[in-house]
Design an enzyme around this catalytic site. Structure first.
Site, PDB file in Angstrom:
ATOM      1  N   ASP A  82      36.630  33.808  46.690  1.00  0.00           N
ATOM      2  CA  ASP A  82      36.512  33.836  48.146  1.00  0.00           C
ATOM      3  C   ASP A  82      35.455  34.876  48.550  1.00  0.00           C
ATOM      4  OD1 ASP A  82      37.272  33.184  50.763  1.00  0.00           O
ATOM      5  OD2 ASP A  82      38.818  34.741  50.841  1.00  0.00           O
ATOM      6  N   HIS A  83      34.507  34.485  49.367  1.00  0.00           N
ATOM      7  CA  HIS A  83      33.485  35.402  49.898  1.00  0.00           C
ATOM      8  C   HIS A  83      32.725  36.185  48.828  1.00  0.00           C
ATOM      9  CE1 HIS A  83      34.437  34.785  54.143  1.00  0.00           C
ATOM     10  NE2 HIS A  83      35.717  34.792  53.799  1.00  0.00           N
ATOM     11  N   ASP A 104      28.737  33.815  49.903  1.00  0.00           N
ATOM     12  CA  ASP A 104      28.713  34.037  51.345  1.00  0.00           C
ATOM     13  C   ASP A 104      27.427  34.761  51.728  1.00  0.00           C
ATOM     14  OD1 ASP A 104      29.039  34.650  53.962  1.00  0.00           O
ATOM     15  OD2 ASP A 104      30.979  35.643  53.749  1.00  0.00           O
ATOM     16  N   HIS A 180      38.714  36.265  60.888  1.00  0.00           N
ATOM     17  CA  HIS A 180      39.579  36.825  59.848  1.00  0.00           C
ATOM     18  C   HIS A 180      40.578  37.823  60.438  1.00  0.00           C
ATOM     19  CE1 HIS A 180      36.102  35.585  57.178  1.00  0.00           C
ATOM     20  NE2 HIS A 180      37.145  35.001  56.614  1.00  0.00           N
ATOM     21  N   HIS A 213      37.403  28.899  57.574  1.00  0.00           N
ATOM     22  CA  HIS A 213      37.950  30.231  57.250  1.00  0.00           C
ATOM     23  C   HIS A 213      38.752  30.736  58.445  1.00  0.00           C
ATOM     24  CE1 HIS A 213      35.707  31.558  53.522  1.00  0.00           C
ATOM     25  NE2 HIS A 213      35.232  30.344  53.756  1.00  0.00           N
ATOM     26  N   GLY A 214      39.435  31.844  58.222  1.00  0.00           N
ATOM     27  CA  GLY A 214      40.130  32.508  59.335  1.00  0.00           C
ATOM     28  C   GLY A 214      41.135  31.604  60.010  1.00  0.00           C
ATOM     29  N   ASN A 256      41.391  28.001  54.883  1.00  0.00           N
ATOM     30  CA  ASN A 256      41.670  29.294  54.239  1.00  0.00           C
ATOM     31  C   ASN A 256      42.772  30.065  54.953  1.00  0.00           C
ATOM     32  OD1 ASN A 256      39.487  28.653  52.672  1.00  0.00           O
ATOM     33  ND2 ASN A 256      38.417  30.580  53.016  1.00  0.00           N
ATOM     34  N   ILE A 257      43.763  30.479  54.177  1.00  0.00           N
ATOM     35  CA  ILE A 257      44.895  31.203  54.756  1.00  0.00           C
ATOM     36  C   ILE A 257      45.210  32.441  53.918  1.00  0.00           C
ATOM     37  CG2 ILE A 257      47.368  31.063  55.294  1.00  0.00           C
ATOM     38  CD1 ILE A 257      46.847  28.008  55.789  1.00  0.00           C
ATOM     39  N   SER A 259      46.011  35.918  55.976  1.00  0.00           N
ATOM     40  CA  SER A 259      46.813  36.809  56.832  1.00  0.00           C
ATOM     41  C   SER A 259      48.264  36.349  56.963  1.00  0.00           C
ATOM     42  CB  SER A 259      46.179  36.919  58.222  1.00  0.00           C
ATOM     43  OG  SER A 259      44.904  37.506  58.116  1.00  0.00           O
TER      44      SER A 259
HETATM   45  P1  13P Z   1      42.892  34.553  57.711  1.00  0.00           P
HETATM   46  O1  13P Z   1      42.657  36.022  57.892  1.00  0.00           O
HETATM   47  O2  13P Z   1      42.947  33.838  59.021  1.00  0.00           O
HETATM   48  O3  13P Z   1      44.080  34.258  56.872  1.00  0.00           O
HETATM   49  O4  13P Z   1      41.605  33.946  56.950  1.00  0.00           O
HETATM   50  C1  13P Z   1      41.520  34.004  55.557  1.00  0.00           C
HETATM   51  C2  13P Z   1      40.178  33.616  55.045  1.00  0.00           C
HETATM   52  O5  13P Z   1      39.335  33.061  55.721  1.00  0.00           O
HETATM   53  C3  13P Z   1      39.905  33.914  53.637  1.00  0.00           C
HETATM   54  O6  13P Z   1      38.599  33.592  53.287  1.00  0.00           O
HETATM   55  O1  G3H Z   2      38.542  36.460  54.210  1.00  0.00           O
HETATM   56  C1  G3H Z   2      38.991  37.335  53.498  1.00  0.00           C
HETATM   57  C2  G3H Z   2      40.357  37.316  52.954  1.00  0.00           C
HETATM   58  O2  G3H Z   2      41.302  37.524  53.958  1.00  0.00           O
HETATM   59  C3  G3H Z   2      40.483  38.270  51.814  1.00  0.00           C
HETATM   60  O3  G3H Z   2      40.745  39.552  52.249  1.00  0.00           O
HETATM   61  O4  G3H Z   2      38.970  40.759  51.016  1.00  0.00           O
HETATM   62  O5  G3H Z   2      40.920  42.021  51.994  1.00  0.00           O
HETATM   63  O6  G3H Z   2      41.226  40.543  49.995  1.00  0.00           O
HETATM   64  P1  G3H Z   2      40.447  40.808  51.252  1.00  0.00           P
HETATM   65 ZN    ZN Z   3      37.176  33.864  54.880  1.00  0.00          ZN
END
Ligand code: 13P
Ligand code: G3H
Ligand code: ZN
Length: 311
Positions: A82-83, A104, A180, A213-214, A256-257, A259
């Protein structure tokens, strides 16, 4: 079923009008809660790992735990970075067994984003790994990087064809107003997303998988539990589930989930420790955390993503 890429998952999701959940994982209990939910609902699954998660748990521990989850459940699981912020972290994850990486480049200029994304695609594709790129910038906090409202920007649909053709990416994350973290929209203000941008992007990229995302809804039940048992979270507002359902029935194939998972874990631990203040056995307080994650993910799979029974 071995660890797989998201290629087949996305082509089925696109034609089937549903989306696959991509859940962030940081430890064993989170991986178990998510995979139990996917196993009980027979859902395809993407487990994603951030740079912060790799730093916290180490790449090899997360990889082995995910391999264990796959052996335990027989589910098709895609392991995704991720990212990824540069070529090096993408290469390290590809070499370390991930089947999908996100590069990213959204903080760079359009030209530089194309350059680094293309570099990752060349390395990844020659090793059978798929790549997600991003155009547009989401507001919010991920790892140590914080993007303010002023720095964030919606995806410009006029750039997407050139970006996809020039880079060869397999999926594209776009910014339509999600962000996010737990504080996505101002309390009292009606949340809104730019579905017009999503529609325009999908028209320009027929059949191509889009990533959101988010996409946490910031489940009120968990925020209330956290605050009822000693927490002090300010008013938190996520993406309403009806908007997510609408997105999942369109070209959005990956949602993407993170939070929501964090809230589920924290609510479980807080409640348990509040009710059992003398407890000091991690198995006792991590069990309700894992149970919360399982129930949350089942709810997402069945009521939001619509990918139950699609594994
Ligand atoms: P949330 O913070 O909405 O869960 O988004 C997570 C995310 O986009 C991880 O890449
Ligand atoms: O988009 C990012 C995710 O919520 C991952 O969060 O980089 O703090 O692990 P983190
Ligand atoms: Zn993200």
């Amino acid at each position: 079923m071995p660890i797989v890429t998201s290629k087949e998952m996305f082509s089925k999701a696109y034609t089937g009008g549903y989306a696959v959940g991509a859940f962030n994982v940081n430890n064993m209990e989170i991986i178990q809660g998510i995979t139990e939910a996917a196993s009980q609902t027979r859902a395809p699954l993407i487990l994603q790992v951030s740079a912060g998660a790799r730093k916290y748990a180490k790449h090899i521990y997360l990889m082995k735990l995910i391999e264990a989850a796959e052996a335990d459940t027989g589910l098709p699981i895609c392991v995704h970075l991720d990212h990824g912020e540069d070529f090096e972290i993408c290469r390290s994850c590809i070499d370390g067994g991930f089947t999908s990486v996100m590069i990213d480049g959204s903080k760079h200029s359009f030209e530089e984003n194309i350059r680094i994304t293309k570099q990752v695609v060349e390395y990844a594709h020659s090793r059978g790994v798929v790549v997600e790129g991003e155009l547009g910038r989401l507001e919010g906090v991920e790892d140590e990087i914080s993007v303010s409202a002023e720095e964030s920007s919606y995806t410009d649909p006029s750039q997407v064809e050139e970006f996809v053709t020039a880079t060869g990416v397999d999926s594209l994350a776009i910014a339509i107003g999600t962000s996010h973290g737990a504080y996505k929209f101002k309390p009292g203000v009606k949340p809104s997303l730019r579905f017009d941008i999503l529609e325009e992007v999908s028209k320009r990229l027929p059949g191509f998988p889009i990533v959101l995302h988010g996409a946490s809804s910031v489940t009120a039940q968990f925020v209330e539990t956290i605050n009822a048992f000693g927490g002090a979270m300010p008013d938190a507002v996520g993406v309403p589930e009806d908007m997510l359902r609408k997105a999942c029935s369109s070209a959005v194939c990956k949602v993407n989930i993170d939070s929501d998972i964090r809230l589920a874990v924290t609510a479980g631990v807080r409640k348990h420790m509040f009710e059992n203040p003398s407890d000091f056995d991690p198995r006792k307080y991590l069990t309700p955390a894992r149970d919360n994650v399982r129930e949350l993910v089942k709810h997402k799979i069945i009521n939001v993503l619509g990918c139950d029974g699609k594994a």
